[in-house]
Write a protein that holds these residues in place. Structure first.
Motif, PDB file in Angstrom:
ATOM      1  N   GLY A 266      -7.010  -5.319  -0.057  1.00 17.02           N
ATOM      2  CA  GLY A 266      -7.623  -6.645   0.108  1.00 17.02           C
ATOM      3  C   GLY A 266      -7.112  -7.610  -0.943  1.00 17.02           C
ATOM      4  N   THR A 267      -6.134  -8.454  -0.555  1.00 20.38           N
ATOM      5  CA  THR A 267      -5.462  -9.335  -1.526  1.00 20.38           C
ATOM      6  C   THR A 267      -6.077 -10.728  -1.547  1.00 20.38           C
ATOM      7  OG1 THR A 267      -3.415  -8.232  -0.799  1.00 20.38           O
ATOM      8  CG2 THR A 267      -3.178 -10.130  -2.272  1.00 20.38           C
ATOM      9  N   LEU A 268      -6.385 -11.274  -0.391  1.00 18.75           N
ATOM     10  CA  LEU A 268      -6.762 -12.680  -0.194  1.00 18.75           C
ATOM     11  C   LEU A 268      -5.693 -13.565  -0.861  1.00 18.75           C
ATOM     12  CD1 LEU A 268      -8.896 -14.387   1.260  1.00 18.75           C
ATOM     13  CD2 LEU A 268     -10.185 -14.474  -0.868  1.00 18.75           C
TER      14      LEU A 268
ATOM     15  N   SER B 211      -7.434 -11.291  -7.866  1.00 17.58           N
ATOM     16  CA  SER B 211      -7.599 -10.014  -8.580  1.00 17.58           C
ATOM     17  C   SER B 211      -6.247  -9.343  -8.804  1.00 17.58           C
ATOM     18  CB  SER B 211      -8.542  -9.079  -7.810  1.00 17.58           C
ATOM     19  OG  SER B 211      -8.151  -8.999  -6.449  1.00 17.58           O
TER      20      SER B 211
ATOM     21  N   LEU C 174      -2.597  -4.558  -0.553  1.00 19.70           N
ATOM     22  CA  LEU C 174      -2.492  -4.493   0.907  1.00 19.70           C
ATOM     23  C   LEU C 174      -3.308  -5.610   1.541  1.00 19.70           C
ATOM     24  CD1 LEU C 174      -3.091  -0.648   1.205  1.00 19.70           C
ATOM     25  CD2 LEU C 174      -0.917  -1.846   0.890  1.00 19.70           C
ATOM     26  N   GLU C 175      -2.691  -6.374   2.439  1.00 17.59           N
ATOM     27  CA  GLU C 175      -3.365  -7.517   3.060  1.00 17.59           C
ATOM     28  C   GLU C 175      -3.024  -7.572   4.546  1.00 17.59           C
ATOM     29  OE1 GLU C 175      -5.696  -9.889   2.184  1.00 17.59           O
ATOM     30  OE2 GLU C 175      -5.412 -10.365   4.292  1.00 17.59           O
ATOM     31  N   ILE C 176      -4.064  -7.753   5.362  1.00 20.34           N
ATOM     32  CA  ILE C 176      -3.860  -7.739   6.815  1.00 20.34           C
ATOM     33  C   ILE C 176      -3.473  -9.109   7.365  1.00 20.34           C
ATOM     34  CG2 ILE C 176      -6.239  -8.265   7.542  1.00 20.34           C
ATOM     35  CD1 ILE C 176      -5.972  -5.919   9.536  1.00 20.34           C
ATOM     36  N   ASP C 177      -3.790 -10.168   6.664  1.00 24.74           N
ATOM     37  CA  ASP C 177      -3.619 -11.527   7.200  1.00 24.74           C
ATOM     38  C   ASP C 177      -2.332 -12.156   6.646  1.00 24.74           C
ATOM     39  OD1 ASP C 177      -3.763 -14.370   7.455  1.00 24.74           O
ATOM     40  OD2 ASP C 177      -5.922 -14.198   7.830  1.00 24.74           O
TER      41      ASP C 177
ATOM     42  N   HIS D 128      -2.800 -15.160   4.287  1.00 22.38           N
ATOM     43  CA  HIS D 128      -3.248 -14.791   2.935  1.00 22.38           C
ATOM     44  C   HIS D 128      -2.093 -14.194   2.142  1.00 22.38           C
ATOM     45  CE1 HIS D 128      -7.181 -15.857   4.065  1.00 22.38           C
ATOM     46  NE2 HIS D 128      -7.611 -14.700   4.534  1.00 22.38           N
TER      47      HIS D 128
ATOM     48  N   GLY E 235      -0.278  -5.766   6.514  1.00 24.12           N
ATOM     49  CA  GLY E 235      -0.640  -4.819   7.567  1.00 24.12           C
ATOM     50  C   GLY E 235      -2.011  -4.238   7.316  1.00 24.12           C
ATOM     51  N   PRO E 236      -2.545  -3.514   8.303  1.00 23.02           N
ATOM     52  CA  PRO E 236      -3.851  -2.891   8.109  1.00 23.02           C
ATOM     53  C   PRO E 236      -3.785  -1.811   7.032  1.00 23.02           C
ATOM     54  CG  PRO E 236      -2.963  -2.415  10.313  1.00 23.02           C
ATOM     55  CD  PRO E 236      -1.943  -3.240   9.601  1.00 23.02           C
ATOM     56  N   ALA E 237      -4.720  -1.871   6.112  1.00 29.85           N
ATOM     57  CA  ALA E 237      -4.681  -0.959   4.967  1.00 29.85           C
ATOM     58  C   ALA E 237      -4.643   0.497   5.394  1.00 29.85           C
ATOM     59  CB  ALA E 237      -5.880  -1.216   4.059  1.00 29.85           C
TER      60      ALA E 237
ATOM     61  N   PHE F 200      -8.354  -0.444  -6.462  1.00 30.19           N
ATOM     62  CA  PHE F 200      -9.382  -1.478  -6.311  1.00 30.19           C
ATOM     63  C   PHE F 200      -9.551  -1.766  -4.827  1.00 30.19           C
ATOM     64  CE2 PHE F 200     -10.594  -6.161  -6.530  1.00 30.19           C
ATOM     65  CZ  PHE F 200     -11.923  -5.898  -6.794  1.00 30.19           C
TER      66      PHE F 200
ATOM     67  N   GLU G 267     -11.425  -3.892  -1.972  1.00 27.50           N
ATOM     68  CA  GLU G 267     -12.259  -5.067  -1.654  1.00 27.50           C
ATOM     69  C   GLU G 267     -11.752  -5.680  -0.351  1.00 27.50           C
ATOM     70  OE1 GLU G 267     -12.172  -8.503  -4.206  1.00 27.50           O
ATOM     71  OE2 GLU G 267     -14.139  -9.149  -3.526  1.00 27.50           O
TER      72      GLU G 267
ATOM     73  N   SER H  11     -12.546  -5.163   4.293  1.00 29.98           N
ATOM     74  CA  SER H  11     -13.652  -5.094   5.256  1.00 29.98           C
ATOM     75  C   SER H  11     -14.537  -3.877   4.963  1.00 29.98           C
ATOM     76  CB  SER H  11     -13.079  -5.019   6.673  1.00 29.98           C
ATOM     77  OG  SER H  11     -11.968  -4.150   6.684  1.00 29.98           O
TER      78      SER H  11
ATOM     79  N   TYR I  55     -11.020   3.695   3.723  1.00 32.51           N
ATOM     80  CA  TYR I  55     -10.222   3.337   2.544  1.00 32.51           C
ATOM     81  C   TYR I  55     -10.382   4.408   1.450  1.00 32.51           C
ATOM     82  CZ  TYR I  55     -10.347  -1.352   4.659  1.00 32.51           C
ATOM     83  OH  TYR I  55     -10.255  -2.423   5.506  1.00 32.51           O
TER      84      TYR I  55
HETATM   85  C1  SAM Z   1     -12.754 -10.294  -0.364  1.00 32.13           C
HETATM   86  S1  SAM Z   1     -11.076 -10.553   0.044  1.00 32.13           S
HETATM   87  C2  SAM Z   1     -10.202  -9.842  -1.317  1.00 32.13           C
HETATM   88  C3  SAM Z   1     -10.366 -10.619  -2.577  1.00 32.13           C
HETATM   89  C4  SAM Z   1      -9.405 -10.211  -3.667  1.00 32.13           C
HETATM   90  N1  SAM Z   1      -9.489  -8.774  -3.962  1.00 32.13           N
HETATM   91  C5  SAM Z   1      -9.736 -10.991  -4.928  1.00 32.13           C
HETATM   92  O1  SAM Z   1     -10.615 -10.569  -5.705  1.00 32.13           O
HETATM   93  O2  SAM Z   1      -9.123 -12.030  -5.163  1.00 32.13           O
HETATM   94  C6  SAM Z   1     -10.789  -9.366   1.301  1.00 32.13           C
HETATM   95  C7  SAM Z   1      -9.390  -9.411   1.871  1.00 32.13           C
HETATM   96  O3  SAM Z   1      -9.184  -8.209   2.581  1.00 32.13           O
HETATM   97  C8  SAM Z   1      -8.370  -8.489   3.695  1.00 32.13           C
HETATM   98  N2  SAM Z   1      -8.557  -7.413   4.675  1.00 32.13           N
HETATM   99  C9  SAM Z   1      -9.589  -7.223   5.525  1.00 32.13           C
HETATM  100  N3  SAM Z   1      -9.407  -6.137   6.269  1.00 32.13           N
HETATM  101  C10 SAM Z   1      -8.231  -5.601   5.881  1.00 32.13           C
HETATM  102  C11 SAM Z   1      -7.490  -4.463   6.284  1.00 32.13           C
HETATM  103  N4  SAM Z   1      -7.946  -3.645   7.240  1.00 32.13           N
HETATM  104  N5  SAM Z   1      -6.322  -4.219   5.665  1.00 32.13           N
HETATM  105  C12 SAM Z   1      -5.845  -5.032   4.693  1.00 32.13           C
HETATM  106  N6  SAM Z   1      -6.503  -6.131   4.280  1.00 32.13           N
HETATM  107  C13 SAM Z   1      -7.687  -6.413   4.860  1.00 32.13           C
HETATM  108  C14 SAM Z   1      -8.869  -9.859   4.173  1.00 32.13           C
HETATM  109  O4  SAM Z   1      -7.904 -10.513   4.988  1.00 32.13           O
HETATM  110  C15 SAM Z   1      -9.133 -10.563   2.848  1.00 32.13           C
HETATM  111  O5  SAM Z   1      -8.021 -11.304   2.437  1.00 32.13           O
END
Ligand code: SAM
Length: 168
Positions: free
Chosen positions: A10-12, A16, A33-36, A39, A61-63, A82, A84, A86, A93
């Motif tokens: 979860g990168t957003l 972090s 790892l980031e799915i979007d 982002h 891609g999907p984590a 770390f 963070e 879905s 995870y």
């Molecule tokens: C809460 S944010 C992460 C925030 C980041 N860790 C920070 O502190 O700056 C969650 C992120 O997880 C990504 N995400 C959600 N499901 C995912 C998956 N299955 N695989 C990879 N990334 C995913 C979302 O697109 C979103 O960008």
């Protein structure tokens, strides 16, 4: 001892990721790892400006798929994870992270209190239920010992869990 190899799920925008990359010693590496794709693009440009060069990589891609590649590629064991993303997928995870870890690895999982919903026996919130299933797995996993730190602040009532890997 410093963490040399970090996995983030979860990168957003890379906030972090940047802090974790800055904490790495020379030669250390974080894969986030980031799915979007949007982002990932924003995070990539933020990392270019704010993280030490060549220490951070955002994979798209999907984590649940990407760490399998890491295992197949025989990446060395992770020192820090770390999580963070879905929360309904938190159990999956955790299952991916544990085999990539070694004794001494720390796994930090954010947003595990959710305003108390996780402890509400009557909740139907799929995110709270995902966190609860993950907690059940931690409790049943003999390689892990863990605790949850609740936090109350401007963003409300939430918290994070820290799991320490005790043995392979
Ligand atoms: C809460 S944010 C992460 C925030 C980041 N860790 C920070 O502190 O700056 C969650 C992120 O997880 C990504 N995400 C959600 N499901 C995912 C998956 N299955 N695989 C990879 N990334 C995913 C979302 O697109 C979103 O960008």
């Amino acid at each position: 001892m410093y963490a040399q190899r970090i996995l983030e799920i979860g990168t957003l925008a890379g906030y972090s990721t940047i802090w974790l990359a800055r904490a790495l010693p020379p030669g250390g590496r974080i894969v986030s790892l980031e799915i979007d794709p949007r982002h990932r693009e924003v995070a990539g440009s933020n990392l270019e400006r704010a993280a030490p060069a060549d220490r951070a990589e955002v994979r798209l891609g999907p984590a649940v798929d990407l760490p399998k590649e890491m295992v197949a590629g025989k990446d060395p064991s992770l020192d820090f994870v770390f999580i963070e993303a879905s929360q309904d997928a938190y159990p999956e995870y955790l299952d991916l992270a544990v085999p990539l870890a070694h004794p001494g690895t720390l796994i930090v999982i954010d947003n595990v209190v959710r305003g108390g919903a996780v402890a509400d026996a009557h909740t139907h919130d799929p995110l709270a239920l995902g966190v609860r299933r993950m907690s059940d797995r931690i409790a049943a996993e003999p390689r892990l010992t863990a605790t949850t730190i609740p936090m109350v602040g401007l963003k409300g009532h939430d918290g994070f869990a820290i799991a320490s890997v005790q043995r392979r």
